[in-house]
Design a protein around this motif. Structure first.
Motif, PDB file in Angstrom:
ATOM      1  N   ALA A 134       0.854  -1.201   0.000  1.00  0.00           N
ATOM      2  CA  ALA A 134       0.000   0.000   0.000  1.00  0.00           C
ATOM      3  C   ALA A 134       0.885   1.245   0.000  1.00  0.00           C
ATOM      4  N   ASP A 135       1.592   1.472  -1.110  1.00  0.00           N
ATOM      5  CA  ASP A 135       2.532   2.594  -1.168  1.00  0.00           C
ATOM      6  C   ASP A 135       1.839   3.931  -0.984  1.00  0.00           C
ATOM      7  N   ASP A 136       0.610   4.054  -1.466  1.00  0.00           N
ATOM      8  CA  ASP A 136      -0.113   5.319  -1.310  1.00  0.00           C
ATOM      9  C   ASP A 136      -0.392   5.594   0.172  1.00  0.00           C
ATOM     10  N   PHE A 137      -0.903   4.589   0.891  1.00  0.00           N
ATOM     11  CA  PHE A 137      -1.148   4.769   2.322  1.00  0.00           C
ATOM     12  C   PHE A 137       0.131   5.138   3.055  1.00  0.00           C
ATOM     13  N   TRP A 138       1.219   4.460   2.751  1.00  0.00           N
ATOM     14  CA  TRP A 138       2.462   4.687   3.492  1.00  0.00           C
ATOM     15  C   TRP A 138       3.085   6.044   3.189  1.00  0.00           C
ATOM     16  N   LEU A 139       2.854   6.583   1.996  1.00  0.00           N
ATOM     17  CA  LEU A 139       3.296   7.951   1.733  1.00  0.00           C
ATOM     18  C   LEU A 139       2.642   8.913   2.724  1.00  0.00           C
ATOM     19  N   GLY A 140       1.355   8.690   2.969  1.00  0.00           N
ATOM     20  CA  GLY A 140       0.663   9.518   3.946  1.00  0.00           C
ATOM     21  C   GLY A 140       1.102   9.225   5.364  1.00  0.00           C
ATOM     22  N   GLU A 141       1.212   7.949   5.710  1.00  0.00           N
ATOM     23  CA  GLU A 141       1.543   7.568   7.076  1.00  0.00           C
ATOM     24  C   GLU A 141       2.935   8.051   7.479  1.00  0.00           C
ATOM     25  N   LEU A 142       3.895   7.921   6.597  1.00  0.00           N
ATOM     26  CA  LEU A 142       5.260   8.321   6.938  1.00  0.00           C
ATOM     27  C   LEU A 142       5.391   9.838   7.050  1.00  0.00           C
ATOM     28  N   THR A 143       4.641  10.584   6.240  1.00  0.00           N
ATOM     29  CA  THR A 143       4.673  12.050   6.400  1.00  0.00           C
ATOM     30  C   THR A 143       3.958  12.455   7.682  1.00  0.00           C
ATOM     31  N   ARG A 144       2.917  11.714   8.074  1.00  0.00           N
ATOM     32  CA  ARG A 144       2.256  12.005   9.354  1.00  0.00           C
ATOM     33  C   ARG A 144       3.200  11.741  10.520  1.00  0.00           C
ATOM     34  N   ARG A 145       3.950  10.667  10.440  1.00  0.00           N
ATOM     35  CA  ARG A 145       4.915  10.360  11.491  1.00  0.00           C
ATOM     36  C   ARG A 145       6.009  11.423  11.567  1.00  0.00           C
ATOM     37  N   ALA A 146       6.248  12.107  10.448  1.00  0.00           N
ATOM     38  CA  ALA A 146       7.233  13.190  10.431  1.00  0.00           C
ATOM     39  C   ALA A 146       6.648  14.497  10.950  1.00  0.00           C
ATOM     40  N   GLY A 147       5.392  14.480  11.403  1.00  0.00           N
ATOM     41  CA  GLY A 147       4.768  15.664  11.986  1.00  0.00           C
ATOM     42  C   GLY A 147       4.024  16.543  11.007  1.00  0.00           C
ATOM     43  N   LEU A 148       3.757  16.026   9.789  1.00  0.00           N
ATOM     44  CA  LEU A 148       3.061  16.819   8.779  1.00  0.00           C
ATOM     45  C   LEU A 148       1.611  16.362   8.651  1.00  0.00           C
ATOM     46  N   GLN A 149       0.752  17.287   8.219  1.00  0.00           N
ATOM     47  CA  GLN A 149      -0.685  17.010   8.123  1.00  0.00           C
ATOM     48  C   GLN A 149      -1.037  16.298   6.822  1.00  0.00           C
ATOM     49  N   THR A 150      -2.119  15.532   6.874  1.00  0.00           N
ATOM     50  CA  THR A 150      -2.759  14.991   5.676  1.00  0.00           C
ATOM     51  C   THR A 150      -4.050  15.752   5.432  1.00  0.00           C
ATOM     52  N   VAL A 151      -4.223  16.248   4.217  1.00  0.00           N
ATOM     53  CA  VAL A 151      -5.426  16.995   3.850  1.00  0.00           C
ATOM     54  C   VAL A 151      -6.253  16.171   2.873  1.00  0.00           C
ATOM     55  N   LEU A 152      -7.520  15.954   3.203  1.00  0.00           N
ATOM     56  CA  LEU A 152      -8.461  15.333   2.271  1.00  0.00           C
ATOM     57  C   LEU A 152      -9.081  16.449   1.448  1.00  0.00           C
ATOM     58  N   SER A 153      -8.720  16.528   0.188  1.00  0.00           N
ATOM     59  CA  SER A 153      -9.186  17.602  -0.682  1.00  0.00           C
ATOM     60  C   SER A 153     -10.689  17.511  -0.904  1.00  0.00           C
ATOM     61  N   ASP A 154     -11.297  18.647  -1.214  1.00  0.00           N
ATOM     62  CA  ASP A 154     -12.710  18.622  -1.599  1.00  0.00           C
ATOM     63  C   ASP A 154     -12.881  18.235  -3.061  1.00  0.00           C
ATOM     64  N   VAL A 155     -11.776  18.032  -3.768  1.00  0.00           N
ATOM     65  CA  VAL A 155     -11.832  17.548  -5.147  1.00  0.00           C
ATOM     66  C   VAL A 155     -12.080  16.041  -5.132  1.00  0.00           C
ATOM     67  N   VAL A 156     -13.044  15.602  -5.908  1.00  0.00           N
ATOM     68  CA  VAL A 156     -13.332  14.179  -6.051  1.00  0.00           C
ATOM     69  C   VAL A 156     -13.097  13.804  -7.514  1.00  0.00           C
ATOM     70  N   VAL A 157     -12.267  12.811  -7.746  1.00  0.00           N
ATOM     71  CA  VAL A 157     -11.901  12.428  -9.110  1.00  0.00           C
ATOM     72  C   VAL A 157     -12.605  11.134  -9.493  1.00  0.00           C
ATOM     73  N   GLY A 158     -12.570  10.821 -10.767  1.00  0.00           N
ATOM     74  CA  GLY A 158     -13.195   9.593 -11.251  1.00  0.00           C
ATOM     75  C   GLY A 158     -12.165   8.513 -11.510  1.00  0.00           C
ATOM     76  N   THR A 159     -12.568   7.252 -11.334  1.00  0.00           N
ATOM     77  CA  THR A 159     -11.689   6.132 -11.655  1.00  0.00           C
ATOM     78  C   THR A 159     -12.455   5.100 -12.465  1.00  0.00           C
ATOM     79  N   GLU A 160     -11.803   4.572 -13.486  1.00  0.00           N
ATOM     80  CA  GLU A 160     -12.443   3.582 -14.334  1.00  0.00           C
ATOM     81  C   GLU A 160     -12.612   2.263 -13.589  1.00  0.00           C
TER      82      GLU A 160
END
Length: 384
Positions: free
Chosen positions: A234-260
């Protein structure tokens, strides 16, 4: 042996508990979808900072041209796109060349590099692409993502705040013509997206999605670069998790994209969703064990069977109504027409999810991009 009267009361109590849990979850998830975000992000910069979009590719996925083209028509004034493939014969190369010809004014780079650094081939692709990136703001997005023209400018805006580590986006399903593709869309829209919104409504930011991850180059360097992700599933999750562990915030954008959602058979759908579920289990095993309360229809039916009566009937009506409203709201978010006949698919969708959840509990093996991996509980994914 329990006395018959005690057994009857226990059975009835269990039935009411199942109905109450399913209805409670559906109602709270509906509330979370209606809830306004705590903060909206907007950039005060008249000239947004330059950005590089990294698009790892693999094969000719459904509507690949249309999806990649949507990234070439952004309103952002200064951005670059880097596409990456591992195979020099990958059919996605022809699509990239078509876009280069169509948009000669757009900065488009193509990295063709077969070097592999670990079990996660996508991460190897990203590592090969990064040297081609010209800008310090990086936006990662999977190949099957479709976006609107203002997407890039809105997604990178929160990165002007140095306390922000990553920005990520939820997504909705764009189904193909098959029946199984429509069921797959319901997995994303009616189960996954509401569960994330519910988690976020209670203050959690323990997520990051391959649909979009925007971050600054300095944040990537802080966690050790893409190299630290090379053996993680889960490389996407860990990009977020490791930056959170470094003391940085995760922002859930109000932009919603489409996926096939391109699955055309039950086997394809089952394999894809089982990979998702086992990945979620690896990330959050305790929460995953309780996920069964999200599968509204089977739990309500079980509650009615164990404890028939006005209490469970009332809970079933309330839970069913909330489940249908969630479905309706997701159609509005994705700008797709609401079709009443799709409501009839909800019980089947929930039942299939329940079966997949049970199977996901029984093992760790996942199949992805021709590889067989084990989604271990520590997040690693060794090849077998």
């Amino acid at each position: 042996m329990f006395p018959s009267w005690l057994s009857t009361h226990l059975t009835r109590g269990l039935g009411i508990a199942f109905a109450f849990a399913a209805t409670g979850y559906a109602c709270v998830a509906l509330w979370a979808m209606l809830k306004r975000p705590r903060r909206t992000w907007a950039s005060n910069d008249t000239q947004p900072r330059p950005a590089t979009v990294l698009k790892p590719l693999h094969g000719a996925e459904p509507k690949l041209y249309e999806n990649l083209r949507s990234f070439c028509v952004q309103t952002h004034p200064n951005y670059q796109i880097v596409f990456g493939v591992r195979d020099p014969d990958d059919p996605a190369i022809a699509v990239v060349e078509r876009l280069r010809h169509e948009f000669p004014q757009q900065s488009i780079a193509l990295a063709i590099d077969s070097r592999v650094y670990g079990a996660n081939f996508k991460v190897s692709n990203l590592m090969n692409m990064l040297p081609h990136a010209q800008h310090d703001v990086l936006v990662l997005a999977d190949a099957d993502i479709y976006v609107k023209p203002d997407y890039l400018a809105r997604v990178v805006a929160p990165l002007a705040d140095p306390s922000v580590g990553i920005v990520t986006c939820l997504y909705y399903g764009i189904p193909g013509p098959s029946f199984w593709s429509r069921l797959g869309r319901l997995f994303i829209d009616d189960w996954f997206a509401p569960s994330v919104k519910l988690s976020n409504a209670f203050g959690s930011t323990q997520f990051a999605f391959g649909s979009t991850i925007a971050l600054r180059r300095d944040a990537l360097a802080t966690i050790g670069g893409f190299d630290v992700l090379r053996d993680l599933l889960a490389d996407d999750f860990w990009l977020g998790e490791l930056t959170r562990r470094a003391g940085l915030q995760t922002v859930l954008s109000d932009v919603v994209v489409g996926t096939e959602v391109g699955e055309s058979t039950l086997k394809d759908l089952w394999t894809h969703e089982l990979r998702w579920l086992r990945t979620i289990r690896a990330i959050a095993p305790a929460g995953f064990a309780l996920t069964f309360v999200c599968f509204t229809a089977p739990l309500l039916l079980l509650g009615l069977c164990l404890a028939p009566g006005p209490v469970t009937a009332g809970l079933a009506l309330l839970g069913g109504a909330a489940r249908v409203l969630i479905h309706f709201l997701q159609r509005r978010i994705s700008d797709q027409a609401f079709a009443w006949h799709e409501v009839l698919l909800i019980p089947l969708r929930d039942a299939l999810l329940l079966m997949e959840w049970a199977v996901a509990l029984a093992g760790w093996q996942v199949k992805w991009r021709g590889q067989v991996l084990h989604a271990r509980g520590d997040g690693s994914a060794p090849r077998t």
